[in-house]
Every structure is written in C-alpha cells, then in structure tokens.
Write an enzyme that holds these catalytic residues in place. Structure first.
Site, PDB file in Angstrom:
ATOM      1  N   GLY A  81     -45.848   6.165 -14.243  1.00 49.09           N
ATOM      2  CA  GLY A  81     -45.516   7.512 -14.646  1.00 49.09           C
ATOM      3  C   GLY A  81     -45.932   8.630 -13.519  1.00 49.09           C
ATOM      4  N   SER A  82     -47.363   8.597 -13.403  1.00 47.13           N
ATOM      5  CA  SER A  82     -47.893   9.646 -12.668  1.00 47.13           C
ATOM      6  C   SER A  82     -47.451   9.559 -11.093  1.00 47.13           C
ATOM      7  CB  SER A  82     -49.387   9.396 -12.506  1.00 47.13           C
ATOM      8  OG  SER A  82     -50.047   9.763 -13.893  1.00 47.13           O
TER       9      SER A  82
ATOM     10  N   ASP B 245     -47.387   0.595  -6.798  1.00 45.72           N
ATOM     11  CA  ASP B 245     -46.473   1.361  -7.558  1.00 45.72           C
ATOM     12  C   ASP B 245     -45.753   2.422  -6.410  1.00 45.72           C
ATOM     13  OD1 ASP B 245     -47.618   0.391  -9.608  1.00 45.72           O
ATOM     14  OD2 ASP B 245     -48.683   1.834 -10.455  1.00 45.72           O
TER      15      ASP B 245
END
Length: 709
Positions: free
Chosen positions: A433-434, A480
């Site tokens: 999410g970050s 990510d």
C-alpha cells in the site's frame, strides 16, 4: 557571476542576471513593430543567423535606427547601453556567424582580462515564465567547474540535420560526442542514432571559452575541420570542435594571457574542458526561421499561456498504482533473488495533482486525521492505525523526485501544484500500500512536469520509489515497486550481476493467458485488524549480510521457486504452481521460524490447506494469497470469515489490452518468415519474444527504449 550573451547581444547583469532577461529580450523587438514590415533575415539578433529579424535595409543609417530599439530596451531595464553590442550586420550575407559574434561580445566585455563563466543563448529561443535559470547556473557540474549544454529529445517532426545532436554518457551525463547538424553541410556523411538535440543554450567555463579565438582562426584557415573552411562558424561548430577534439586550442593566441597559478586540487586541463548535458523539457521553444510578425505572434502566445488563468486551466490529472500480491519467490527480492508478482484490480492508490500558486500537500481526512470526535476516539484510532499516514509519503516522494531530477540533469520548471492521495489498500497486510501511494505520486509528478521515459526510464522508476521509502526507514525490496511500475504478471530477476551491468534487474511481463491456464482462481484473505509488519524480517537480513550459509541456502532455494514457477506458468501446469506456492511458504517458515511469522499468519495458511486449497504470504505478513478449485471456493470463504478474516476473490490487473492479447501482433516478427530466411525463430523484436511470447524490458544504453535483438 555570469556574462550573459543572448543572440549575439552581450549583457552583463541586469535582467538577465536575475533570470528574466530572456523574456525581456523577447520584447525587445516590439518597438520595431511600428514599421509593420515583414522581415526575412537576421539583423541585430545574430546569435543564430536564422533568428528573428528586425529589418533588411542596406544603409548603415537605417540599421542604426533599428538598433535604437534595443538600446531603449536596455536602458529601460537598467542595463548599460555598452552591454548591448551591435555587430554591424544588416543582412544574412553580412552576418558574422555566432562564434564570431560571441567573440565580439567577449572583447567588448573585456572578458579576456576578467574571465568569468559565460551563458550564451540563441535569440530564436522563447522561454515560459516558469523557466528557472537558477536550475541551470546551479547545476552540480557547473558548480564543480565544468561547462554545460541544455538538451531535449527531438520531436517526431524534427530533423536531426537541423540541430546540434549530442551523445551522452548515461551514468555521468558527460557529452561524449557533439555533431553539428548531422547529415547536412560538412557533416552530410555523419550519422548518429542519438535523438538528443542541443539548442544554443550553453554555460561555458573560462577554460572552454578561452579557446574561442583559436577556433575562429582555425575556421578561417581551414584547419578546424578537415576539408572545410568556414568564415561564419557557428557556436555548434565550436562545441563540436571542443568536445570532439580535446587536444585542439593548445595555442590560445594573444588574447589569452595572464594564466593564474594552478593548485594541487585544481582540475586537469582535460577535466576543465569537459562538457555535460542537462535536460530542459517543456519550458522553451525554438522559433527558427521566423520573421518579425511571426516572432511577435509567438511572444503574444507565450504571454497568454503564461497567464495565471491559463496555468490554472490546465486542470487536474490523476495517476494510479495497483496493489500487488507476491506469488512466488518472495522475499528473495531483497537478497538478489527472483520473484513473480501480480497487480490486482481490487485495491489501488491514486495521486491527484493540479496547478496552484503555492505548493501544497493535502492530508487525507481518514489516513491523516487531525479532527476527532473525542479523546477516546483519538486514542482508538491511534492504537488501531498508528501515527504515520500518507502525508510523509507524499512529502518524501516530492523531495526524492526533485533530487532525482537534479542528479540526472533534468531542469524542472518553476511550477507549483497541489498534491493529494486516495487509497483503499488495507493497511499493514503486505499488499504494498505504501509503495502504491509513492508510485502514483511519482507518476503524477512525471506527468505534471511533462517528463517522459528519456527523463525517468521505466526500469528506473522502481528504484526511485524504493529510495523514497528508504528515506522514511521503510524496509522493503524491489519487487513491489517493479510490479507496480510494469503492472500485470511480472517475473523479476534481481541478480547482482544485472545491477552491476545495467543498474537494475531483468523484468519480464508474462502474458495474461499463462495466469488463466495455470492459476485461473486466486483469492486473498487478510486480517481486519492491522499488524506490525516490520517484525516479519527479523534478523534474517543481518545474518544474510554476515554470510550465514543456512540463510543464504534457504534464500537461494526460495529464489529457485520463482524460476521453476515461471516455467510452470508458461506450461500452464496447475499442479506444479500449487506445489511451488506451498514450497515457497514452507521454505520461508524454515527461514524465519514460527515465532517471527506469528500465529495469525500460520492460521491464514492453515485454513486454506485444511479446506482443499493452498496459500502463502503475498508480502510481509497479515494476508495470504491462495488458489483452489472452484468447488472448494465457498467452503474456504466461509472458513476464513468464521475466523474473522476478510476474504475476496482476486481480480488480476493487466495494462490496457494485455489481458485480451498476450502479445501485441503489430510488434511481432513473423516466425515463419524468420525461419524461411534462415533464422532460428527465437528473435526478439521491439522487446517482444516471438518464441516464449513474453515482453522483455531491457533498455538499450542511452535510449530509454526496449533493446532490439
């Protein structure tokens, strides 16, 4: 500290020194408009002989009359008339050439007895008001004592033969080759693959400028360039001579006297003559061979575009980044391993940016709360969600974006904005999410400043995003950021040798059909209550860096899972994919231990195993990604929900068109034609493999484009 020379007009200080001289000079010709005559040739603005003309009349009296307009422009702005130099030319045939004009300006300014940096700009350049000359004069190489040229990427309708073209070292930004108008004139037989153009906008150090008299002399006697004698040398010619022939100019002529003593720390002669490039996207236009009327029309257009109303009317733009699930190989991405990950449609983050008078970052009302119903409400929210929302991510993203551009010589315009974010990615359950917020914000900044892949290449985006999170002390690997940059089903190889050679790993987007065949059903289950995901890495990193054989062997085996999974995906082998997901988790469990993984993560995996499925951690912890048969889906859903976990079926996200068409047919070589021509049928074309039907992203050096094999 610079002597500014604009279009053959030498100006010391005044408006130019404050960064407004170029816009002011654009208005210098306005007084000439009273004549209402169409102009066709260069007169006073002779920095480039195709620049905006002021008149074409043969007698000196008329020429002096037109020159008065420039004198009045100077005196109205506090610039001494002696700083505006008349070279005496009134037609193209009587012009001197930009190099001789610059030399005239330097002599008038007594430069050879008072050497300073020289900024020289062609008169046929118009700049938006948001251009900040300080980004050029304060560039790191200029501060370190080197010369600088401004550059931009050629547009599709621009011919390289009309521009100075440079070849630049990607790592250092040093100009290794300068070609003045390749394919034209004396360089008609010279070719280059570079698309980086260099307009007449230079910051030249004294150790470069002092060679100008010798260059002009060599042009006149035909020794500057083989088989070429130039009586009207351009400054592009001078830069080509300087960059390509570093041994030239050893005899500096009588003008170059009084050399100061050198110190031990002073750069060498060769180092002082180095030239570097700085990209300047979107803040200036070359008006070229325009007459006065066209010139004034362009000035009027620029005034309209630069008005506050126009700027605010640009509107807002929103960029998104998807959450991801790590399918195979994680967490080896932080250990030079291999992984395969997938972006999902279910969860995303977005960043919205819009022009504004001042730069503002807007807090999110839910994730950056500043208003509470009561003290008990504040206490509950703080316990549940902690103290770190998305504002710090936006601020760090803006800081690192600015630093990245400065480090790579990309001059950003003075353009303020308001930036906000939105997200529905569950917190602290390992779905990236970050990094989704940072990726979305970085994309928004790139678009807002009109940058492209030549400024922020696709393989460089993940490292930039990771550097933002490192700035905030967030421990993470590259997986990510890579999958969120490329999107879809992405296979990643982070081997150290790739980073040593390329500066990044090898990233391969697998076609959507592989996922449909091998893993047609994927689910996600996660904790409704956020957990501290930072504990999940434990001391493994420290042990790995210390050379612990057990840790390194297990991490290698986890990376091997991704390699085996890639083959299984391409083969459509469902059973192998399920087995490898289970093996990935079991190896991770051996590596970290149950105490570190925690009871919730163990239970999440166990529920899937007990009800006919298989699951593993998609990230740092707090969630599992799993697969099962259609018949078992509802039973598994109920089992998770009974334990209080949130359950959802994953909707894979692929970039536009990738989910429908495995390989863009317009980018493929015909394999049959290749075989008929004696080929092997496994050629790569425009980044697409015609053999395994996968997209490859390995940029060619200096191009920012996929490598052609």
């Amino acid at each position: 500290d610079h002597l500014g020379v604009v279009g053959g007009l030498a100006a010391g200080g005044g408006d130019l020194g404050g960064g407004r001289g170029v816009s002011a000079l654009a208005r210098a010709a306005e007084g000439v408009a009273a004549d209402q005559r169409r102009q066709e040739s260069a007169g006073l603005l002779v920095g480039r002989d195709r620049g905006p003309a002021v008149d074409q009349r043969g007698d000196a009296g008329d020429e002096r009359e037109e020159f008065k307009h420039f004198e009045r422009w100077a005196t109205a702005r506090g610039i001494p008339v002696s700083h505006v130099v008349n070279d005496g030319s009134t037609t193209r045939s009587t012009s001197l050439g930009a190099a001789r004009d610059l030399l005239l300006g330097l002599r008038r300014a007594d430069w050879f007895n008072n050497k300073r940096d020289v900024m020289v700009i062609a008169g046929d350049s118009l700049f938006h008001r948001e251009f900040d000359v300080g980004t050029v004069t304060n560039e790191s190489h200029v501060r370190a004592g080197s010369s600088l040229v401004v550059s931009y990427r050629l547009s599709r309708d621009e011919e390289a033969s009309t521009r100075g073209i440079i070849e630049v070292d990607d790592k250092t930004r040093r100009v290794v080759r300068f070609i003045e108008k390749p394919g034209d004139g004396r360089n008609r037989h010279v070719t280059t693959d570079s698309k980086i153009a260099c307009p007449l906008f230079y910051v030249l150090k004294p150790n470069v400028v002092r060679h100008l008299p010798e260059f002009v002399k060599q042009c006149a006697d035909g020794t500057a360039f083989p088989h070429s004698k130039k009586n009207k040398p351009s400054l592009g010619d001078f830069m080509e001579w300087t960059v390509s022939s570093p041994g030239n100019g050893d005899s500096y002529g009588e003008e170059d006297r009084d050399e100061t003593a050198t110190s031990e720390k002073k750069p060498t002669e060769e180092e002082q003559r180095r030239v570097y490039a700085m990209a300047l996207p979107g803040v200036f236009r070359l008006i070229g061979n325009a007459g006065l009327r066209e010139y004034l029309d362009l000035v009027e257009s620029f005034e309209r575009v630069d008005s506050p109303g126009w700027a605010l009317g640009r509107g807002t733009l929103t960029c998104t980044a998807k959450a991801r699930v790590g399918l195979f190989g994680n967490p080896s991405d932080g250990y030079f391993g291999k992984t395969i990950a997938l972006t999902v449609e279910n969860f995303w983050a977005s960043a919205t940016i819009a022009p504004s008078d001042r730069l503002a970052l807007l807090p999110h009302p839910l994730f950056d709360p500043c208003d509470f119903g009561s003290l008990a409400d504040l206490c509950f929210i703080s316990k549940r969600e902690g103290y770190q929302g998305g504002m710090r991510l936006l601020q760090a993203a803006c800081k690192r974006f600015h630093e990245y551009c400065m480090e790579r010589g990309v001059a950003l315009p003075k353009r303020n904005f308001t930036l906000s974010y939105e997200t529905n990615v569950p917190r602290q359950v390992g779905l990236a999410g970050s990094s989704a917020i940072v990726t979305a914000a970085t994309r928004a900044l790139v678009e807002f400043y009109d940058l492209d892949s030549s400024h922020v290449a696709e393989p460089a985006l993940p490292a930039l995003v990771l550097s933002v999170e490192a700035e905030l002390g967030i421990v993470a690997g590259l997986q990510d950021r890579v999958v969120q940059a490329y999107e879809g089903l992405v296979s990643m190889d982070f081997a150290k040798e790739h980073f040593d050679k390329l500066g990044h790993g090898l990233y391969e987007r697998l076609p959507a059909s592989t996922l449909r065949r091998a893993l047609p059903l994927l689910f996600l289950a996660y904790c409704g209550e956020p957990s501290d995901s930072g504990r999940i890495h434990s001391d493994v990193k420290t042990r790995w860096e210390a050379g612990d054989a057990h840790v390194r062997d297990l991490m290698r085996q986890i990376a091997d899972v991704a390699e085996d999974a890639r083959r299984a995906l391409l083969d459509g082998d469902k059973l192998a994919c399920r087995s490898l997901m289970a093996r990935n988790f079991n190896l991770r469990r051996q590596l970290f231990g149950d105490a570190v993984l925690g009871p919730a993560n163990l239970e999440l995996v166990d529920i899937a195993n007990r009800h006919g499925g298989v699951a593993k951690l998609p990230g740092s912890g707090g969630a599992v990604v799993g697969t099962c048969d259609d018949d078992d889906l509802e039973l598994i859903r109920q089992a998770y929900e009974q334990k209080g976990y949130v359950f959802t079926v994953i909707q894979p996200y692929f970039p536009d068109g990738a989910a429908e068409d495995d390989v863009p047919t317009d980018k493929l070589l015909d394999v049959d034609d290749d075989l008929a021509a004696g080929g092997t049928g496994d050629d790569f074309y425009l980044g697409v493999s015609t053999n395994s039907a996968t997209d490859f992203y390995e940029p060619a050096a200096g191009s920012g484009s996929p490598l052609v094999r």
